[in-house]
Design a protein around this motif. Structure first.
Motif, mmCIF file in Angstrom:
data_model
loop_
_atom_site.group_PDB
_atom_site.id
_atom_site.type_symbol
_atom_site.label_atom_id
_atom_site.label_comp_id
_atom_site.label_asym_id
_atom_site.label_seq_id
_atom_site.Cartn_x
_atom_site.Cartn_y
_atom_site.Cartn_z
ATOM 1 N N ASN A 63 74.598 -10.905 173.049
ATOM 2 C CA ASN A 63 74.858 -10.412 174.406
ATOM 3 C C ASN A 63 74.847 -8.892 174.434
ATOM 4 O OD1 ASN A 63 75.181 -13.028 175.324
ATOM 5 N ND2 ASN A 63 77.407 -12.981 175.155
ATOM 6 N N ASN A 64 74.507 -8.342 175.591
ATOM 7 C CA ASN A 64 74.505 -6.896 175.833
ATOM 8 C C ASN A 64 73.564 -6.150 174.893
ATOM 9 O OD1 ASN A 64 76.570 -7.243 177.850
ATOM 10 N ND2 ASN A 64 78.007 -7.471 176.156
ATOM 11 N N THR A 65 72.452 -6.791 174.532
ATOM 12 C CA THR A 65 71.388 -6.163 173.744
ATOM 13 C C THR A 65 70.060 -6.551 174.385
ATOM 14 O OG1 THR A 65 70.920 -8.019 172.243
ATOM 15 C CG2 THR A 65 72.746 -6.541 171.606
ATOM 16 N N PRO A 66 68.950 -5.887 174.013
ATOM 17 C CA PRO A 66 67.642 -6.292 174.540
ATOM 18 C C PRO A 66 67.228 -7.705 174.094
ATOM 19 C CG PRO A 66 67.510 -4.138 173.457
ATOM 20 C CD PRO A 66 68.866 -4.697 173.177
ATOM 21 N N PHE A 67 67.962 -8.283 173.154
ATOM 22 C CA PHE A 67 67.653 -9.608 172.611
ATOM 23 C C PHE A 67 68.393 -10.721 173.352
ATOM 24 C CE2 PHE A 67 67.871 -6.292 169.370
ATOM 25 C CZ PHE A 67 66.560 -6.273 168.931
ATOM 26 N N GLU A 68 69.308 -10.336 174.259
ATOM 27 C CA GLU A 68 70.171 -11.293 174.954
ATOM 28 C C GLU A 68 69.351 -12.366 175.677
ATOM 29 O OE1 GLU A 68 73.893 -11.367 178.120
ATOM 30 O OE2 GLU A 68 72.818 -9.496 177.804
ATOM 31 N N GLY A 69 69.785 -13.611 175.525
ATOM 32 C CA GLY A 69 69.152 -14.720 176.225
ATOM 33 C C GLY A 69 67.851 -15.199 175.596
ATOM 34 N N ARG A 70 67.420 -14.565 174.531
ATOM 35 C CA ARG A 70 66.192 -14.983 173.861
ATOM 36 C C ARG A 70 66.533 -15.825 172.643
ATOM 37 N NH1 ARG A 70 61.625 -10.221 173.914
ATOM 38 N NH2 ARG A 70 61.824 -9.646 176.105
ATOM 39 N N ILE A 71 65.661 -16.777 172.358
ATOM 40 C CA ILE A 71 65.835 -17.645 171.193
ATOM 41 C C ILE A 71 64.745 -17.284 170.196
ATOM 42 C CG2 ILE A 71 65.833 -20.022 170.356
ATOM 43 C CD1 ILE A 71 66.776 -20.809 173.225
ATOM 44 N N TYR A 72 65.164 -16.895 169.006
ATOM 45 C CA TYR A 72 64.243 -16.451 167.958
ATOM 46 C C TYR A 72 64.146 -17.518 166.873
ATOM 47 C CZ TYR A 72 64.618 -11.997 170.295
ATOM 48 O OH TYR A 72 64.575 -11.008 171.250
ATOM 49 N N GLY A 73 62.919 -17.968 166.624
ATOM 50 C CA GLY A 73 62.686 -18.957 165.588
ATOM 51 C C GLY A 73 62.188 -18.286 164.315
ATOM 52 N N LEU A 74 62.622 -18.798 163.172
ATOM 53 C CA LEU A 74 62.188 -18.279 161.869
ATOM 54 C C LEU A 74 61.812 -19.433 160.952
ATOM 55 C CD1 LEU A 74 65.069 -16.578 162.673
ATOM 56 C CD2 LEU A 74 64.241 -15.243 160.769
ATOM 57 N N THR A 75 60.886 -19.159 160.031
ATOM 58 C CA THR A 75 60.647 -20.075 158.927
ATOM 59 C C THR A 75 61.378 -19.498 157.725
ATOM 60 O OG1 THR A 75 58.599 -18.954 158.309
ATOM 61 C CG2 THR A 75 58.392 -20.876 159.743
ATOM 62 N N ILE A 76 61.941 -20.358 156.925
ATOM 63 C CA ILE A 76 62.716 -19.952 155.751
ATOM 64 C C ILE A 76 62.197 -20.776 154.579
ATOM 65 C CG2 ILE A 76 65.023 -19.776 154.745
ATOM 66 C CD1 ILE A 76 66.022 -20.056 157.789
ATOM 67 N N ILE A 77 61.810 -20.106 153.521
ATOM 68 C CA ILE A 77 61.346 -20.814 152.332
ATOM 69 C C ILE A 77 62.329 -20.564 151.195
ATOM 70 C CG2 ILE A 77 59.498 -21.058 150.624
ATOM 71 C CD1 ILE A 77 57.562 -20.142 152.888
ATOM 72 N N CYS A 78 62.887 -21.656 150.709
ATOM 73 C CA CYS A 78 63.775 -21.611 149.544
ATOM 74 C C CYS A 78 62.972 -22.197 148.387
ATOM 75 C CB CYS A 78 65.034 -22.432 149.796
ATOM 76 S SG CYS A 78 66.063 -21.791 151.116
ATOM 77 N N ASP A 79 62.240 -21.329 147.701
ATOM 78 C CA ASP A 79 61.409 -21.838 146.601
ATOM 79 C C ASP A 79 62.271 -22.180 145.397
ATOM 80 O OD1 ASP A 79 61.920 -19.432 145.280
ATOM 81 O OD2 ASP A 79 59.944 -18.592 145.675
ATOM 82 N N GLU A 80 61.629 -22.519 144.283
ATOM 83 C CA GLU A 80 62.377 -22.981 143.105
ATOM 84 C C GLU A 80 63.280 -21.898 142.511
ATOM 85 O OE1 GLU A 80 58.468 -21.393 142.258
ATOM 86 O OE2 GLU A 80 58.982 -23.190 143.373
ATOM 87 N N THR A 81 63.103 -20.628 142.904
ATOM 88 C CA THR A 81 63.960 -19.556 142.385
ATOM 89 C C THR A 81 65.262 -19.406 143.182
ATOM 90 O OG1 THR A 81 62.943 -17.813 143.722
ATOM 91 C CG2 THR A 81 61.953 -18.262 141.555
ATOM 92 N N TYR A 82 65.343 -20.032 144.376
ATOM 93 C CA TYR A 82 66.550 -19.962 145.196
ATOM 94 C C TYR A 82 67.629 -20.856 144.566
ATOM 95 C CZ TYR A 82 69.629 -20.156 149.222
ATOM 96 O OH TYR A 82 70.721 -20.067 150.043
ATOM 97 N N PRO A 83 68.889 -20.457 144.507
ATOM 98 C CA PRO A 83 69.536 -19.282 145.080
ATOM 99 C C PRO A 83 69.636 -18.073 144.143
ATOM 100 C CG PRO A 83 71.223 -20.803 144.334
ATOM 101 C CD PRO A 83 69.885 -21.426 144.005
ATOM 102 N N ASP A 84 68.944 -18.117 143.005
ATOM 103 C CA ASP A 84 68.974 -16.947 142.129
ATOM 104 C C ASP A 84 68.245 -15.762 142.766
ATOM 105 O OD1 ASP A 84 70.426 -18.152 139.966
ATOM 106 O OD2 ASP A 84 68.612 -19.299 139.507
ATOM 107 N N ARG A 85 67.234 -16.071 143.585
ATOM 108 C CA ARG A 85 66.504 -15.053 144.342
ATOM 109 C C ARG A 85 66.635 -15.408 145.815
ATOM 110 N NH1 ARG A 85 65.046 -11.510 141.269
ATOM 111 N NH2 ARG A 85 64.127 -10.437 143.022
#
Length: 153
Positions: A63-85
């Motif tokens: 709220n109270n930012t230029p991002f307010e009311g917007r929904i942001y989608g992301l892709t997240i890749i947890c490869d075999e090194t996660y959670p060490d990386r």
């Protein structure tokens, strides 16, 4: 007892296996939107992704930012090194932030949690760090793409 026969001490750290860790995160992610109200995350394909590598994340602009009311989608890749990386995060929704490159991927140098990664950090911590960046005065001054801008390729 440790394999040398000595008793484990309180300073010994238990390394939780990757799949147990990701199952914990999945459970927490499914409840995150109701708990926090501004972010959520989960597996992109619950049926087929047995290695739990491909995730989707959602951030609702502060709220109270230029991002307010917007929904942001992301892709997240947890490869075999996660959670060490750290996981590999990339915006699907167009956004202008100091930590986001032209292709939507995150510039790790401009997001401290990724630069100073610790095994104890989580997907939620990453999304929360982006949310906090959206609230920063520098980010508030940046011109944002129109809401109907095409997604990153």
């Amino acid at each position: 007892r440790t394999h040398s026969g000595a008793m484990a001490t309180p300073t010994d750290t238990v390394v939780v296996p990757r799949n147990f860790r990701l199952l914990e995160e999945l459970e927490k992610g499914e409840k995150a939107l109701s708990a926090l109200g501004f972010l959520s995350y989960g597996l992109a394909d619950l049926e087929e992704d047995v290695l739990m590598m491909n995730w989707n994340g959602t951030i609702i602009g502060p709220n109270n930012t230029p991002f307010e009311g917007r929904i942001y989608g992301l892709t997240i890749i947890c490869d075999e090194t996660y959670p060490d990386r750290p996981p590999i995060l990339k915006f699907k929704t167009r956004v202008n932030l100091p930590c986001v490159k032209e292709d939507g991927s995150l510039d790790t140098r401009n997001l401290p949690i990724l630069t100073n990664w610790k095994r104890s950090h989580t997907i939620e911590d990453c999304l929360n760090a982006i949310y906090i960046t959206m609230q920063h005065p520098t980010s508030r001054r940046l011109q944002q793409p129109p809401e109907n801008a095409p997604e990153y390729p």
